[in-house]
Design a protein around this motif. Structure first.
Motif, PDB file in Angstrom:
ATOM      1  N   ILE A  74      37.076  35.369  45.202  1.00  0.00           N
ATOM      2  CA  ILE A  74      36.474  36.690  45.401  1.00  0.00           C
ATOM      3  C   ILE A  74      36.048  36.855  46.860  1.00  0.00           C
ATOM      4  O   ILE A  74      36.204  37.932  47.448  1.00  0.00           O
ATOM      5  N   GLU A  78      37.442  39.640  49.781  1.00  0.00           N
ATOM      6  CA  GLU A  78      36.655  40.441  50.720  1.00  0.00           C
ATOM      7  C   GLU A  78      37.061  40.156  52.158  1.00  0.00           C
ATOM      8  O   GLU A  78      37.102  41.075  52.998  1.00  0.00           O
ATOM      9  N   THR A  95      40.033  33.238  38.630  1.00  0.00           N
ATOM     10  CA  THR A  95      39.202  34.270  39.250  1.00  0.00           C
ATOM     11  C   THR A  95      39.414  35.626  38.609  1.00  0.00           C
ATOM     12  O   THR A  95      40.163  35.787  37.636  1.00  0.00           O
ATOM     13  N   ASN A  96      38.740  36.630  39.183  1.00  0.00           N
ATOM     14  CA  ASN A  96      38.760  37.990  38.656  1.00  0.00           C
ATOM     15  C   ASN A  96      38.600  38.952  39.827  1.00  0.00           C
ATOM     16  O   ASN A  96      37.643  38.831  40.598  1.00  0.00           O
ATOM     17  N   ALA A  97      39.512  39.883  39.971  1.00  0.00           N
ATOM     18  CA  ALA A  97      39.430  40.856  41.062  1.00  0.00           C
ATOM     19  C   ALA A  97      38.676  42.119  40.673  1.00  0.00           C
ATOM     20  O   ALA A  97      38.493  43.005  41.496  1.00  0.00           O
ATOM     21  N   GLN A 164      27.102  37.325  43.647  1.00  0.00           N
ATOM     22  CA  GLN A 164      27.942  37.829  42.557  1.00  0.00           C
ATOM     23  C   GLN A 164      27.664  39.314  42.298  1.00  0.00           C
ATOM     24  O   GLN A 164      28.577  40.100  42.025  1.00  0.00           O
ATOM     25  N   ARG A 167      29.575  42.001  44.428  1.00  0.00           N
ATOM     26  CA  ARG A 167      31.030  42.122  44.306  1.00  0.00           C
ATOM     27  C   ARG A 167      31.449  43.569  44.067  1.00  0.00           C
ATOM     28  O   ARG A 167      30.674  44.371  43.556  1.00  0.00           O
ATOM     29  N   ALA A 170      38.437  44.509  43.855  1.00  0.00           N
ATOM     30  CA  ALA A 170      39.227  44.062  45.009  1.00  0.00           C
ATOM     31  C   ALA A 170      40.669  44.530  44.975  1.00  0.00           C
ATOM     32  O   ALA A 170      41.466  44.127  45.828  1.00  0.00           O
ATOM     33  N   CYS A 192      37.969  33.150  33.041  1.00  0.00           N
ATOM     34  CA  CYS A 192      38.917  34.020  33.737  1.00  0.00           C
ATOM     35  C   CYS A 192      40.287  33.819  33.100  1.00  0.00           C
ATOM     36  O   CYS A 192      41.104  33.040  33.598  1.00  0.00           O
TER      37      CYS A 192
END
Length: 257
Positions: A74, A78, A95-97, A164, A167, A170, A192
């Motif tokens: 993440i 960025e 992960t997670n966008a 977190q 966020r 993304a 995830c």
């Protein structure tokens, strides 16, 4: 943060490696990084994703390959938003966008409250099961995670929880990527799951999606060979890809709050 050697645009591409929450450089200890490429490990100690991304970008000079797991990925998203022209490769996993969900905000507040009450050990135990592909990991694996989390410590953990909450989605940043990318997903990652990674790979032109059978969240521990191979293949693609002629550093129009 002082830039490390290896940022010479004509030299070997450095790898900027970013761990997940409650993780440190030990997360990558079994990964075989491509020979000849400098490796820079970034610590996650700032309470804001933007500040973490700035730490990533200042860790080396010039172009680089970003490697991130979970929160570390993440942060890489960025950094990509801020400086797409410096990315020569992107490897993200577990992960997670997407933007945070309401239940995630609540969970992060609860964990922060435990740490504030001097109950960091409870936080470690609550987060432990999600790191592994089975509800009760083997004692040795669980103890290894505990040691790493305690090495990170409660102060950094609170900063990571605060970050977190800063966020944002993304997806638009991922669409700016003009470099080779590989997205790794553990087949049995409860935090995830694979569908998160299909979304990420779909947003990056030419990204390669690899699902690791039987693996959970901590891919570099649970399948270090899959991570090592992915990095080797990514660097080979990066060497063959023309460097993009776009600005090396940009800022988002609005600061993250």
């Amino acid at each position: 943060m002082t830039a490390e050697p290896g940022g010479d645009p004509a030299g070997p591409l450095p790898l900027v490696v970013v761990p997940g929450m409650l993780c440190d450089a030990d997360l990558w200890s079994e990964v075989v990084f491509p020979e000849g490429h400098p490796v820079r490990h970034v610590e996650l100690t700032e309470p804001d994703i933007g500040a973490m991304a700035d730490d990533l970008l200042s860790s080396v000079s010039g172009p680089f390959v970003a490697v991130g797991l979970s929160l570390g990925a993440i942060v890489a998203f960025e950094a990509l938003r801020r400086s797409p022209g410096r990315f020569r490769g992107l490897c993200v996993m577990s992960t997670n966008a997407g933007a945070p969900r309401s239940e995630q905000y609540a969970a992060w507040r609860a964990l922060d409250g435990l740490i504030a009450d001097d109950r960091f050990a409870d936080v470690v135990e609550q987060t432990l099961p999600g790191m592994f592909p089975v509800p009760r990991p083997a004692d040795a694996a669980a103890e290894r995670y505990r040691r790493m989390a305690y090495a990170v410590g409660p102060r950094a953990a609170r900063a990571q929880l605060a970050a977190q909450a800063t966020r944002q989605d993304a997806t638009d940043a991922l669409r700016t990527a003009r470099c080779p990318a590989v997205v790794l997903s553990g087949e049995r990652d409860a935090l995830c799951p694979p569908e998160f990674h299909r979304t990420i790979a779909g947003a990056v032109a030419g990204a390669e999606l690899r699902e690791v059978p039987g693996a959970g969240h901590l891919l570099p521990w649970q399948s270090p060979s899959a991570v090592s191979t992915a990095l080797l293949d990514l660097l080979a693609r990066a060497r063959e890809t023309p460097r993009p002629a776009i600005p090396t550093h940009t800022r988002p129009e609005l600061p993250i709050s």
